[in-house]
Design an enzyme around this catalytic site. Sequence first.
Site, PDB file in Angstrom:
ATOM      1  CG  PHE A  85      14.220  25.146  -3.844  1.00  0.00           C
ATOM      2  CD1 PHE A  85      14.272  25.262  -2.465  1.00  0.00           C
ATOM      3  CD2 PHE A  85      13.199  24.385  -4.395  1.00  0.00           C
ATOM      4  CE1 PHE A  85      13.342  24.630  -1.646  1.00  0.00           C
ATOM      5  CE2 PHE A  85      12.256  23.752  -3.601  1.00  0.00           C
ATOM      6  CZ  PHE A  85      12.335  23.876  -2.219  1.00  0.00           C
ATOM      7  CE  LYS A  86      12.763  21.000  -2.370  1.00  0.00           C
ATOM      8  NZ  LYS A  86      12.106  19.715  -2.380  1.00  0.00           N
ATOM      9  CG  ASP A  87      20.944  21.413  -6.451  1.00  0.00           C
ATOM     10  OD1 ASP A  87      20.951  20.237  -6.037  1.00  0.00           O
ATOM     11  OD2 ASP A  87      20.694  21.727  -7.629  1.00  0.00           O
ATOM     12  CG  LEU A 130      19.624  18.735   0.156  1.00  0.00           C
ATOM     13  CD1 LEU A 130      18.517  18.132  -0.691  1.00  0.00           C
ATOM     14  CD2 LEU A 130      20.007  17.779   1.284  1.00  0.00           C
ATOM     15  CB  THR A 140      13.983  16.630  -1.386  1.00  0.00           C
ATOM     16  OG1 THR A 140      13.484  17.917  -1.032  1.00  0.00           O
ATOM     17  CG2 THR A 140      14.838  16.129  -0.236  1.00  0.00           C
TER      18      THR A 140
END
Length: 489
Positions: free
Chosen positions: A111-113, A116, A144
Amino acid sequence: MEKYYVSTRDKNRKISPKKAILEGISPEGGLYVWDDLDTISIDLEQICKQSYQENAFTILRPLLMDFSDEELKECIEKAYTNSFSSSDITPIRKVGDIYVLELFHGPTSAFKDVALTLLPQLMKTALKSEDAKAMILTATSGDTGKAALEGFKDVEDIGICVFYPDQKVSQIQYRQMATQKGNNVKVFAVEGNFDDAQSKVKELFMDLDLEKEASQKNILLTSANSINIGRLVPQIVYYFESYKYLVNHHVIQLGDKVSFSVPTGNFGDVLAGYYAYLMGLPVQRFYVASNANHVLTDFLQTGIYDRNREFIQTISPSMDILISSNLERLLYYMSGKDTDFVNACMSSLHQTGRYQIPQELLNKIQSLFGCAYLDDEQTKQGIREVYNKEGVVLDPHSAIGYMTAKQAEERPVVSLATASPYKFSQDVLEALGTSCQEELSAMHSLQKICTDPIPQGLAQLETLPILHKEVISISQMKDVVKQAMEDLL
């Protein structure tokens, strides 16, 4: 309307959004917040008619007020064009009576994509007005790190140091970071756990000696963790996107309330949902789903935050966290933006490892936030149950969110799926009654069970060489950051 962000610990610390993104954390340790957040009212009818990219612009426009329309649109376009395997960016899948929001279709399958891919664009744009370079320091519990490395690799005038707890991430997470290419990336395994690394990173941001050296080199020290508002605010978008799906698929009518179940350790992902709520998203309840390190569950039930407990290494390592940094922002808004109160809580946490909030404030938080936790055995049972009943394979983090959603009284409930099951193939296979000693082999075994193909970025790991092998102590982190600044020049 105020155009500045302030620190959760110092109301007099006023700073523009671009500066806040470049600083990451306030000099005294506070996190940047925007006081007028709860005065925004996003037009839900408009949201339901727009694409993901258009909604990102609509939602981020009032939050990043010193970015021009052209700058913001360009950042969004570069972030979300051809970088996700789903054209929806964050598609929804109905699993039983729960709506699963899949946040793992980006380049690193986590989900960090979502944030980010955008943060590097925002930071690069903000740097243009500074005539400086930036050095990103990021501690990671697993996801992350790779997402930040992938987003910032070879970005001009920006270097990045990622620190992860040695032997405390999955083998896939390790290989993702250890094989990372890029002229500007540094990756270090750290002796200790995530909290040790995260606390040291925060300490380095307040280190006057390091700050002086960075300043002399014209380098800004900043973060890619969700303590950085540039990492946090893009996550607001997918809460509105899930609402759009439910309206457009006639599950709810415009204006109806929705509940969310969010697996979280650092409180950033669920805080983004709370921000969406403050901006007008009709939310009935947020469920904070934790693993065996259930410091957040205890806090939400008792009002006592106490990290003085055993650290448990689990099969959901991205949630193996005892210091939930973003909770500070919730306390700020829920306390009526009381910096003295937040300061007292954070000082107590630093000095004693605990703090307690007043009952009245706890009641206020409990009116919106529920909680639950699952240990490893319950998590495996959840993975097995969902697969047997629905034919869907969930990763351990997503399974915790899903099983917590099943316990909720409200419907509909959107459960956030935060990573591809292929990132945790061995544990998922074990939950499904199969064992495999090697993680890469386990991915192929899981492919025979899972309906989704192995993501391209994970499939490539078998052939990539290990580039980053260094294991350092906490005390060495400052020295390697100094060397990374030299290498950036």
